[in-house]
Scaffold this active site. Structure first.
Site, PDB file in Angstrom:
ATOM      1  CG  ASP A 171      40.275  27.013  44.178  1.00 54.45           C
ATOM      2  OD1 ASP A 171      40.322  27.477  45.093  1.00 54.45           O
ATOM      3  OD2 ASP A 171      40.715  27.133  42.547  1.00 54.45           O
ATOM      4  CG  ASN A 178      31.463  35.049  42.432  1.00 48.08           C
ATOM      5  OD1 ASN A 178      29.946  34.334  42.235  1.00 48.08           O
ATOM      6  ND2 ASN A 178      32.178  34.500  42.666  1.00 48.08           N
ATOM      7  CG  HIS A 209      29.145  38.210  44.622  1.00 44.35           C
ATOM      8  ND1 HIS A 209      30.102  36.730  44.468  1.00 44.35           N
ATOM      9  CD2 HIS A 209      29.524  39.180  44.117  1.00 44.35           C
ATOM     10  CE1 HIS A 209      31.550  38.428  44.106  1.00 44.35           C
ATOM     11  NE2 HIS A 209      31.181  38.886  43.766  1.00 44.35           N
ATOM     12  CG  ASP A 222      26.811  32.673  47.772  1.00 42.57           C
ATOM     13  OD1 ASP A 222      27.290  33.330  48.077  1.00 42.57           O
ATOM     14  OD2 ASP A 222      25.766  33.514  47.901  1.00 42.57           O
ATOM     15  CD  GLU A 270      37.471  30.624  44.429  1.00 44.39           C
ATOM     16  OE1 GLU A 270      38.349  31.355  43.977  1.00 44.39           O
ATOM     17  OE2 GLU A 270      36.806  31.073  45.459  1.00 44.39           O
TER      18      GLU A 270
END
Length: 339
Positions: free
Chosen positions: A210, A218, A223, A227, A253
């Protein structure tokens, strides 16, 4: 008899379950219906100058040798694709439609009469269906060409349908952002690997990782940059493991990695390699280099017939959560924590 063969091939194409089966069905049907000594079905990508599929059939299939894209494009296959035109090339004379390289190849392989039909769908030509007789065998007739074209037309539709079906199947198990297997696709393969490991008694390990502080990425950069980070991370994970290992986006994530034939010691080494491949070098993004760290948890398949993929990943996830609590950017084994 030829009409019956055409009908039977059409039925087989409808029932075909994979693109490979579809291609072989076409080739075998043409070889039987004409008959032809050798038959090939070739799909190509002219822009990339690449052969995509090369399938052979007929009694003389072994004489239908593989060729480079340049050789095919120089010959009758290239002519048929460029001109969108079916053709018969008799044995007795040189054919101006093929270049010297292709002509020399035809002579070297002992080919006689050749018949070629383009494979096209919605106006786009993507390959050829070729029938070949050896020198001294019968010439192909106009009636043969009509049947050959009918088979090619059927084949083109069946190939496109098979391709679309496989694409739909692929998309159903693929994460569109990272290109990794999504949760569903990951579990499909992971369950098969777990069954194999249980049956053979071979080791199997799993990693859960993670991104540390991903919400901050973010919130700070948006975002779109988040990404971008996920795509970079997926690629680094792929490069850090073997081809037989399975990497999937578990959700958000969080990523999962399955390591077949991997004991605890080796799995720890792989987990550390994955962690360092991500954390040692900042990610190049549109807002500049971003340092990214991950927490990694590891679990080994236990000697327990009741073990499932879910329970294996849950144990790795619990170990990963402990790494999070201690600040992240580390690897921890469930075996070290829970015995």
């Amino acid at each position: 008899a030829k009409t019956e063969t055409l009908y039977r091939v059409a039925q087989n194409l409808i029932e075909g379950s994979s693109l490979e089966q579809t291609l072989q069905t076409v080739v075998d049907g043409v070889a039987e219906a004409l008959p032809a000594n050798g038959v090939s079905l070739i799909t190509m990508n002219p822009r990339a100058k690449k052969i995509v599929h090369f399938v052979r059939g007929g009694e003389g299939r072994d004489r239908v040798v593989a060729a480079t894209f340049e050789e095919l494009w120089d010959g009758l296959a290239g002519y048929a694709m460029r001109e969108h035109e079916s053709l018969i090339s008799p044995e007795a004379r040189q054919d101006e439609r093929e270049g010297p390289q292709a002509r020399a190849r035809r002579e070297a392989t002992g080919a006689g009469a050749v018949m070629v039909a383009p494979l096209s769908y919605a106006g786009k030509v993507f390959g050829v269906l070729t029938a070949i007789n050896q020198a001294g065998d019968a010439e192909f007739s106009r009636h043969d060409l009509i049947l050959h074209e009918a088979m090619a037309n059927q084949a083109a539709i069946a190939i496109e349908n098979a391709r679309l079906f496989e694409e739909v199947q692929r998309l159903a198990v693929t994460d569109d952002l990272t290109g990794l297997r999504n949760r569903r696709g990951f579990f499909e393969v992971a369950r098969r690997e777990l069954e194999r490991a249980t049956r053979t008694g071979r080791p199997l390990s799993a990693l859960m990782l993670d991104i540390d502080g991903f919400k901050r990425v973010n919130d700070t950069y948006g975002h779109a940059i988040g990404d971008e980070v996920l795509r970079h991370l997926a690629e680094r994970c792929r490069r850090a493991v073997r081809d037989i290992d399975l990497v999937g986006r578990y959700g958000g994530e969080e990523f999962a990695v399955l390591l077949p034939e991997t004991d605890l010691k080796t799995a720890l080494e792989v987990a550390e390699r994955v962690r360092s491949s991500i954390g040692d070098t900042p990610f190049d993004t549109e807002v500049g280099p971003l340092p990214i760290r991950v927490s990694v948890g590891l679990a080994l398949l236990e000697d327990d017939s009741e073990q499932t993929v879910e329970s294996l990943l849950d144990r790795a996830d619990t170990a990963m959560y402990l790494v999070k609590k201690e600040g992240g950017d580390a690897v921890r084994s469930a075996e070290a924590e829970f015995g």
